[in-house]
Write an enzyme that holds these catalytic residues in place. Sequence first.
Site, PDB file in Angstrom:
ATOM      1  N   LYS A 188     -49.493 -95.627  85.148  1.00  0.00           N
ATOM      2  CA  LYS A 188     -48.429 -94.630  84.459  1.00  0.00           C
ATOM      3  C   LYS A 188     -47.798 -95.334  83.145  1.00  0.00           C
ATOM      4  O   LYS A 188     -47.631 -94.610  82.032  1.00  0.00           O
ATOM      5  CB  LYS A 188     -47.530 -94.160  85.520  1.00  0.00           C
ATOM      6  CG  LYS A 188     -48.094 -93.250  86.584  1.00  0.00           C
ATOM      7  CD  LYS A 188     -47.053 -92.997  87.523  1.00  0.00           C
ATOM      8  CE  LYS A 188     -47.645 -92.139  88.684  1.00  0.00           C
ATOM      9  NZ  LYS A 188     -46.866 -91.866  89.668  1.00  0.00           N
ATOM     10  N   SER A 244     -45.018 -87.196  92.810  1.00  0.00           N
ATOM     11  CA  SER A 244     -44.343 -88.164  91.686  1.00  0.00           C
ATOM     12  C   SER A 244     -43.645 -87.385  90.541  1.00  0.00           C
ATOM     13  O   SER A 244     -43.022 -87.714  89.767  1.00  0.00           O
ATOM     14  CB  SER A 244     -45.332 -89.241  91.257  1.00  0.00           C
ATOM     15  OG  SER A 244     -46.388 -88.494  90.841  1.00  0.00           O
TER      16      SER A 244
END
Length: 788
Positions: free
Chosen positions: A737, A694
């Site tokens: 996140k 990611s």
Amino acid sequence: MREELEINIPEISEGEIIDVPEILPLMAIRDIVLFPSMVVPLFVGRPKSLKAIEEALNKDKLIALSTQKNSRIENPKPEDLYKIGTIGLILKTFNISENRLKVVVQVLSRVEIKEFLQTDPYFKVKIEPCKEKEPEIITPEIEALIRTVKENIEKLLALKGTLNSEISAVIESIEEPGRLADLITIYLKLKVKQAQNLLETLDGVERLKTISKILLQEIEITTLQNKIQAEAQEEIGRSQREYFLREQLRAIKRELGEFEDIESEIEELRKKIKKAKMPKQVEKEALKQLNRLEFMHPDSSEAAVIRNYLEWLIELPWKKSTKDILDLKHVKKVLDKDHYNLEKVKDRILEFLAVKKINPKAKGAIICFVGPPGVGKTSLGRSIAEALGRKFVRAALGGIKDEAEIRGHRRTYVGALPGRIIQGIKQAGVNNPVFLLDEIDKLCSDFHGDPAAALLEVLDPEQNKEFVDHYLDVPFDLSKVLFIATANMTEPIPKVLLDRMEVIYLSGYTFKEKLEIAKRHLLPKLLKDHGLKKKLLKISDKVILKIIEEYTFESGVRELERKLATICRKIARKLAEGEKGPFEITEENLTEYLGPPEYIEELKQEKDEIGVATGLAWTPNGGEVLYVEAVTMPGKGNLILTGHLGDIMKESAQAALSYIRSRHKELQLRPDFYTKYDIHVHVPSGAIPKDGPSAGVTIATAMISALTQKPVSKDYAMTGEITLRGKVLPVGGIKEKSLAALRKGIKKVLIPYKNAKDLEDIPKDLREQIEFIFISHLDEVIKLVIKN
């Protein structure tokens, strides 16, 4: 004609010389080979044999005797008989029945059958005496052989218990090797072919050597046979002794009235079996084992095994179950009281109850809670049981590596027990508890078997209605059980096992959620545990948030609970030392209770910088902001990666570089830029391992910024995996996140276009504070975040 019933010891004498004619009647014999000097009874029944005997008696009582090659042939032909046979003198005859005789024959010598003169109504043959070879001088070697054979035959007969003085005298009187060998064959159990070979061996010394070898084998076999018989006799004697002693003990106990206790125990077990309401198949097995127990000695080890087995069958809740609380409002109220938020989980439980209310026969659900440590997975299972009005059972699966822990051990093993599933059902006392399988991702496997494979049957609603534990060996219905598994990650769980469960993900808590959990659940519980009254402690929301931000770093609330417990302990000590409350915890005096902050926030990026991009990462403890740095320096095109990066993260950097090289024109870079410079990519917090795809977008952005010497906007945080063509692929952990970005004060977050669906997991009030920008290609990222 069959072999002899008895073989008499021949009277060895120099007797009269008998003149043997050249033509004699012949009788075929079965299953025995006759040797010279034998006196043997023969039973005669076949017509040809009776005719041959009649012919011999009418003349000189001499008859030729030859053994059949195959004893099963009823009417043998000349080719079915051995050519070397013997001559016998008929001593006596006895009529047994009309067509059956007993004939006593003394065997005189070996002969060879030269020709068959007739075959009906009996065999008539032309014979020739065999020339036997006996040594002219008895050498020391032959003498040693003779003595050895005599000693061994006496040893063998002594082992068999048939030695007497008469036999010893006869054996000692013979000095010729051949005659001695012929005599000893009487006492040996020889096969027909083996005996015939001896008969055809005309050399007396060779014959005696063969007999010597056979004797040694017979002595060894007889010794072993005697040993086995002695051991068997000793075992039988011991068993008989134990039997008599037990019977005496039973009689004594009966006189004392103690034996009635055993009979009453059997009757009591029988009543309990009937009362347990077992299925017919199980009850049949229980009664069968009870009948076995009835005829056993009560103190035997096997009786104890059967007694334990019956107790397990009786105590299992075959038909006992609790009634579910199907009031959905009440259940929701209980769940809300015990756990803050977790709406998805609560909705799933309410759906399960709604189905149960409409269809009472619905099968038990299999649910798996997956989430980081400390988010309340285990306590949630307990709350669900309380809300439903069911019993709660927990089985810790962490570290289990033996399949028998799930399925149980067979009763043949000492100390055998059922597996944890059946043990848990017995502990609950009902057949429909909430069964929590804790830490299902921590199962191990080795040569004992794979416990995860054993769980496949347990966690399959189609199969677990007839779950068979190895110890019980009868089916038990698990379909009414509500199984709840917990795990931190799904990766270690085998796919086939995961497929049988409905996975519900529990993400980490936001600061606001942790604050509410601390106020509603943690503080009241801790004050009660430490014996403190509510008015003694004053702590503001601002101070609790400071504890959450600076003293804990986790997705759950375990560490927060420990910090609040530390404050409670220190207050308890002050009270014990005589101080009086109330005690107010402020930001200024917090260090007195907890010490200096343990987690100091990294410095925020204060301005736009070249080669520095803000990325978002997911860790087991929640989301985190990463500042990816990239610099260029004169070199030969090397790519240097530091910051404790994993293989996948390194591959993302390689993919980013390949993408930049393929797009050098659009980025206004020289075609050979990669040969002039080395590129160094670093991710701070170098001691913490980092991996995953990611960070691909972030690494590529930092590298492009460094190569183009254009700064990256500090207002954006980003996440996403990239391909060689620059496409942005979806990633996980969007909620964690996003919350990490918000904690850093970043309000603009770039996420892959396909992750738009994940925004529903983020609380609405937090979602409104962040501007989410959806991206599908790296070109879009460059246009947004890299300033010209």
